[in-house]
Scaffold this motif. Structure first.
Motif, PDB file in Angstrom:
ATOM      1  N   ALA A  80       0.829  -1.211   0.000  1.00  0.00           N
ATOM      2  CA  ALA A  80       0.000   0.000   0.000  1.00  0.00           C
ATOM      3  C   ALA A  80       0.860   1.256   0.000  1.00  0.00           C
ATOM      4  O   ALA A  80       0.537   2.256  -0.655  1.00  0.00           O
ATOM      5  N   ALA A  81       2.002   1.207   0.718  1.00  0.00           N
ATOM      6  CA  ALA A  81       2.891   2.367   0.771  1.00  0.00           C
ATOM      7  C   ALA A  81       3.557   2.626  -0.571  1.00  0.00           C
ATOM      8  O   ALA A  81       3.890   3.774  -0.896  1.00  0.00           O
ATOM      9  N   GLY A  82       3.778   1.573  -1.348  1.00  0.00           N
ATOM     10  CA  GLY A  82       4.325   1.765  -2.683  1.00  0.00           C
ATOM     11  C   GLY A  82       3.308   2.314  -3.652  1.00  0.00           C
ATOM     12  O   GLY A  82       3.662   2.935  -4.670  1.00  0.00           O
ATOM     13  N   LEU A  83       2.043   2.129  -3.343  1.00  0.00           N
ATOM     14  CA  LEU A  83       0.949   2.528  -4.228  1.00  0.00           C
ATOM     15  C   LEU A  83       0.414   3.931  -3.925  1.00  0.00           C
ATOM     16  O   LEU A  83       0.297   4.778  -4.809  1.00  0.00           O
ATOM     17  N   LEU A  84       0.086   4.184  -2.645  1.00  0.00           N
ATOM     18  CA  LEU A  84      -0.684   5.371  -2.300  1.00  0.00           C
ATOM     19  C   LEU A  84       0.047   6.697  -2.531  1.00  0.00           C
ATOM     20  O   LEU A  84      -0.539   7.627  -3.117  1.00  0.00           O
ATOM     21  N   PRO A  85       1.310   6.871  -2.093  1.00  0.00           N
ATOM     22  CA  PRO A  85       1.956   8.168  -2.360  1.00  0.00           C
ATOM     23  C   PRO A  85       2.097   8.475  -3.853  1.00  0.00           C
ATOM     24  O   PRO A  85       1.967   9.628  -4.271  1.00  0.00           O
ATOM     25  N   THR A  86       2.362   7.438  -4.657  1.00  0.00           N
ATOM     26  CA  THR A  86       2.463   7.653  -6.100  1.00  0.00           C
ATOM     27  C   THR A  86       1.112   8.073  -6.677  1.00  0.00           C
ATOM     28  O   THR A  86       1.032   8.992  -7.503  1.00  0.00           O
ATOM     29  N   ALA A  87       0.050   7.404  -6.232  1.00  0.00           N
ATOM     30  CA  ALA A  87      -1.297   7.780  -6.673  1.00  0.00           C
ATOM     31  C   ALA A  87      -1.632   9.193  -6.218  1.00  0.00           C
ATOM     32  O   ALA A  87      -2.217   9.988  -6.977  1.00  0.00           O
ATOM     33  N   ASN A  88      -1.242   9.525  -4.997  1.00  0.00           N
ATOM     34  CA  ASN A  88      -1.491  10.864  -4.475  1.00  0.00           C
ATOM     35  C   ASN A  88      -0.746  11.916  -5.287  1.00  0.00           C
ATOM     36  O   ASN A  88      -1.287  12.979  -5.625  1.00  0.00           O
ATOM     37  N   GLY A  89       0.514  11.629  -5.624  1.00  0.00           N
ATOM     38  CA  GLY A  89       1.298  12.570  -6.419  1.00  0.00           C
ATOM     39  C   GLY A  89       0.692  12.798  -7.790  1.00  0.00           C
ATOM     40  O   GLY A  89       0.632  13.931  -8.282  1.00  0.00           O
ATOM     41  N   LEU A  90       0.231  11.719  -8.426  1.00  0.00           N
ATOM     42  CA  LEU A  90      -0.412  11.847  -9.729  1.00  0.00           C
ATOM     43  C   LEU A  90      -1.719  12.624  -9.611  1.00  0.00           C
ATOM     44  O   LEU A  90      -2.055  13.456 -10.471  1.00  0.00           O
ATOM     45  N   PHE A  91      -2.461  12.367  -8.544  1.00  0.00           N
ATOM     46  CA  PHE A  91      -3.718  13.074  -8.295  1.00  0.00           C
ATOM     47  C   PHE A  91      -3.471  14.576  -8.205  1.00  0.00           C
ATOM     48  O   PHE A  91      -4.190  15.381  -8.802  1.00  0.00           O
ATOM     49  N   VAL A  92      -2.432  14.954  -7.467  1.00  0.00           N
ATOM     50  CA  VAL A  92      -2.105  16.369  -7.293  1.00  0.00           C
ATOM     51  C   VAL A  92      -1.742  17.011  -8.626  1.00  0.00           C
ATOM     52  O   VAL A  92      -2.145  18.138  -8.926  1.00  0.00           O
ATOM     53  N   ARG A  93      -0.991  16.303  -9.454  1.00  0.00           N
ATOM     54  CA  ARG A  93      -0.550  16.874 -10.727  1.00  0.00           C
ATOM     55  C   ARG A  93      -1.704  17.045 -11.712  1.00  0.00           C
ATOM     56  O   ARG A  93      -1.656  17.913 -12.584  1.00  0.00           O
ATOM     57  N   ALA A  94      -2.731  16.229 -11.609  1.00  0.00           N
ATOM     58  CA  ALA A  94      -3.861  16.307 -12.538  1.00  0.00           C
ATOM     59  C   ALA A  94      -4.984  17.187 -12.006  1.00  0.00           C
ATOM     60  O   ALA A  94      -6.055  17.250 -12.613  1.00  0.00           O
ATOM     61  N   LEU A  95      -4.736  17.885 -10.907  1.00  0.00           N
ATOM     62  CA  LEU A  95      -5.773  18.671 -10.244  1.00  0.00           C
ATOM     63  C   LEU A  95      -5.443  20.155 -10.326  1.00  0.00           C
ATOM     64  O   LEU A  95      -4.349  20.566  -9.950  1.00  0.00           O
ATOM     65  N   PRO A  96      -6.366  21.003 -10.815  1.00  0.00           N
ATOM     66  CA  PRO A  96      -6.128  22.450 -10.808  1.00  0.00           C
ATOM     67  C   PRO A  96      -5.940  22.973  -9.389  1.00  0.00           C
ATOM     68  O   PRO A  96      -6.580  22.491  -8.447  1.00  0.00           O
ATOM     69  N   ASN A  97      -5.069  23.972  -9.231  1.00  0.00           N
ATOM     70  CA  ASN A  97      -4.725  24.483  -7.899  1.00  0.00           C
ATOM     71  C   ASN A  97      -5.933  24.899  -7.080  1.00  0.00           C
ATOM     72  O   ASN A  97      -5.977  24.675  -5.872  1.00  0.00           O
ATOM     73  N   GLY A  98      -6.906  25.527  -7.716  1.00  0.00           N
ATOM     74  CA  GLY A  98      -8.046  26.059  -6.983  1.00  0.00           C
ATOM     75  C   GLY A  98      -8.944  25.024  -6.353  1.00  0.00           C
ATOM     76  O   GLY A  98      -9.876  25.377  -5.624  1.00  0.00           O
ATOM     77  N   TYR A  99      -8.676  23.740  -6.594  1.00  0.00           N
ATOM     78  CA  TYR A  99      -9.536  22.676  -6.053  1.00  0.00           C
ATOM     79  C   TYR A  99      -8.796  21.778  -5.063  1.00  0.00           C
ATOM     80  O   TYR A  99      -9.363  20.792  -4.601  1.00  0.00           O
ATOM     81  N   ARG A 100      -7.556  22.100  -4.734  1.00  0.00           N
ATOM     82  CA  ARG A 100      -6.746  21.158  -3.961  1.00  0.00           C
ATOM     83  C   ARG A 100      -7.347  20.859  -2.585  1.00  0.00           C
ATOM     84  O   ARG A 100      -7.441  19.708  -2.180  1.00  0.00           O
ATOM     85  N   ALA A 101      -7.722  21.880  -1.843  1.00  0.00           N
ATOM     86  CA  ALA A 101      -8.254  21.657  -0.498  1.00  0.00           C
ATOM     87  C   ALA A 101      -9.585  20.918  -0.550  1.00  0.00           C
ATOM     88  O   ALA A 101      -9.848  20.006   0.241  1.00  0.00           O
ATOM     89  N   ARG A 102     -10.449  21.300  -1.496  1.00  0.00           N
ATOM     90  CA  ARG A 102     -11.763  20.649  -1.584  1.00  0.00           C
ATOM     91  C   ARG A 102     -11.626  19.190  -2.019  1.00  0.00           C
ATOM     92  O   ARG A 102     -12.321  18.314  -1.503  1.00  0.00           O
ATOM     93  N   ALA A 103     -10.732  18.939  -2.959  1.00  0.00           N
ATOM     94  CA  ALA A 103     -10.521  17.552  -3.380  1.00  0.00           C
ATOM     95  C   ALA A 103      -9.952  16.719  -2.241  1.00  0.00           C
ATOM     96  O   ALA A 103     -10.307  15.544  -2.072  1.00  0.00           O
ATOM     97  N   PHE A 104      -9.062  17.313  -1.443  1.00  0.00           N
ATOM     98  CA  PHE A 104      -8.545  16.614  -0.271  1.00  0.00           C
ATOM     99  C   PHE A 104      -9.687  16.246   0.671  1.00  0.00           C
ATOM    100  O   PHE A 104      -9.728  15.137   1.215  1.00  0.00           O
ATOM    101  N   GLY A 105     -10.614  17.179   0.886  1.00  0.00           N
ATOM    102  CA  GLY A 105     -11.751  16.886   1.759  1.00  0.00           C
ATOM    103  C   GLY A 105     -12.572  15.718   1.259  1.00  0.00           C
ATOM    104  O   GLY A 105     -13.006  14.865   2.044  1.00  0.00           O
ATOM    105  N   VAL A 106     -12.786  15.653  -0.041  1.00  0.00           N
ATOM    106  CA  VAL A 106     -13.538  14.537  -0.621  1.00  0.00           C
ATOM    107  C   VAL A 106     -12.797  13.219  -0.401  1.00  0.00           C
ATOM    108  O   VAL A 106     -13.383  12.219   0.039  1.00  0.00           O
ATOM    109  N   MET A 107     -11.495  13.218  -0.693  1.00  0.00           N
ATOM    110  CA  MET A 107     -10.722  11.987  -0.581  1.00  0.00           C
ATOM    111  C   MET A 107     -10.576  11.545   0.874  1.00  0.00           C
ATOM    112  O   MET A 107     -10.727  10.358   1.198  1.00  0.00           O
TER     113      MET A 107
END
Length: 463
Positions: free
Chosen positions: A336-363
């Motif tokens: 899971a540790a090999g999977l989740l940070p990489t998925a999180n990093g990709l998620f951040v890169r594909a997300l516009p800045n103005g939605y970062r906090a709200r998307a974090f709340g959803v996740m």
């Protein structure tokens, strides 16, 4: 203290180093502040359950004191996280720390009734979603490229370590004086506020006044951007699926250890090693995969690791002894540790800045709900069937789910296009660029993330 963020990126051929990550002064400040507050939280969580039990002699109320920290995420996590988008991230983090410091100090006052303790605990935890959302949204502004992925991995591993240390320290202090543990937590929040205030650069709010609407609508936009964008939706499904089974051995550890108490281990020791195994495996996996595996290779490993994580728990069907259960849980945590940070990093890169906090709340809300539900469901099943059977078959279902998720994973071109679209929006300072992300009436344009006409194919490695 002013900190600068270098635009220099680590080599795409190799992973970022710890030196590169900790070389960023803002990251150092946030890292230490976060570890402070995490350890303090777990110290207080262990101590307050003892304090409530001593005053009430009620197991139910003691359990309620432990569980109350999850309630804000369940009843309004995305809404509270959306607040962080409206204000300066540093301001949100400092204010939340100071509020929690004051409330924890009130809980430590001798003679406070149990119902007041529970109410103050709930009020304290209301500050968690906006604070954590602000910190998550701030990370991409501090760390770039693969440094971000390694930083996220370090944060995740440190959270697991803080949980182990905090629980042990809190249990030890609670046996002597629970009030001291609560005051320590208040002090950690004070330290976190100071480190954040003087170690993190002030930045403008992610959401301008022109784009504000109703808070409920802004919260809904967080759900729209996560589940309306194919790449973000795929990552969310992958992460949520991983949460369904990885928490189960930890959640059923007490009953599992009690059933196998005749295997040469005291039931308390057996419970401890099962509960600690997944966090320990996660720490090791995060450090090894995050540091030793190249960025492109980590992305290629995401889908195999997603299947391996539940697969290693399938042998619990054979009813192994607690030590073997712990080893299997540790292997699951490693994957899971090999999977989740990489998925999180990709998620951040594909997300516009103005939605970062709200998307974090959803996740974050989804992860809390799914983990709680999986432990609840498997616990109910374990009342009727044996725990090894329940966990083993639950893990088999996890393998099937992960195989389906892996097969439906977006192709490289779709991922490249989503990252490129987010990059274009994040680089644009004018209203047109922001409107292209928000759409008419402030609604996010999920479909824009699939526009691949950005001047050639890009690698979707997190660099």
């Amino acid at each position: 203290m002013e900190a600068t963020v270098s635009d220099e990126r680590p080599s795409p051929d190799g992973p970022a180093t710890f030196r590169e990550v900790f070389g960023q002064s803002e990251y150092r400040a946030i890292f230490v502040a976060t570890v402070f507050s995490w350890v303090g939280d777990y110290v207080a969580k262990a101590a307050v359950t003892v304090l409530v039990y001593r005053q009430s002699q009620s197991i139910a109320l003691s359990a309620a004191a432990f569980a109350v920290s999850y309630l804000p995420w369940l009843v309004g996590g995305p809404l509270l996280a959306a607040l962080a988008e409206r204000y300066r991230y540093r301001q949100v983090m400092v204010v939340c720390d100071l509020i929690r410091m004051a409330l924890m100090a009130l809980i430590a006052v001798p003679g406070v009734p149990v119902w007041v303790i529970l109410a103050l605990l709930f009020a304290t935890t209301l500050a968690n979603p906006p604070s954590q959302a602000a910190r998550s949204a701030l990370m991409p502004a501090i760390l770039t490229g693969d440094r971000l992925v390694l930083g996220l991995s370090l944060n995740a591993s440190s959270a697991q370590a803080a949980q182990v240390v905090g629980y042990l320290l809190g249990a030890a202090l609670a046996a002597v004086n629970p009030t001291v543990a609560l005051l320590i937590n208040a002090a950690t929040f004070a330290g976190s506020a100071a480190l954040t205030r003087f170690g993190v650069r002030d930045r403008e709010p992610a959401m301008t006044a022109a784009h504000r609407s109703h808070l409920l609508r802004e919260t809904g936009q967080g759900f729209q951007i996560v589940f309306g964008t194919p790449v973000l939706r795929a990552i969310a499904v992958l992460v949520f699926s991983a949460m369904l089974f990885s928490i189960v051995p930890e959640g059923l550890a007490a009953a599992w250890a009690g059933e196998r108490s005749g295997d040469g281990l005291d039931s308390g020791v057996a419970q401890a090693i099962i509960m600690a195994a997944n966090p320990v495996g996660f720490i090791l996996g995060g450090l090894v995969v995050g540091r030793a595996v190249a960025p492109a290779r980590r992305l290629a490993l995401m889908r195999p690791l997603a299947v391996i994580a539940p697969l290693v728990l399938v042998p619990t069907l054979l009813d192994p002894p607690p030590v073997v259960v712990a080893l299997l849980a540790a292997a699951c945590g490693f994957a899971a540790a090999g999977l989740l940070p990489t998925a999180n990093g990709l998620f951040v890169r594909a997300l516009p800045n103005g939605y970062r906090a709200r998307a974090f709340g959803v996740m974050a809300t989804g992860m809390q709900v799914i983990q709680g539900a999986s432990v609840l469901v498997t616990g109910l099943l374990a009342d009727r069937f044996s725990i090894p059977l329940v966990v083993g078959l639950w893990s088999v279902a996890g393998v099937v789910l992960m195989l389906v998720t892996a097969l439906r994973w977006p192709d490289g071109e779709t991922i490249d296009a989503a990252v490129a679209a987010a990059d274009r929006v994040n680089r644009g300072d004018d209203a047109a660029a922001r409107d292209s992300a928000h759409g008419p009436g402030g609604r996010p344009r999920a479909g824009r993330a699939t526009d691949g006409r950005s001047g050639g194919r890009r690698s979707h490695a997190v660099t």
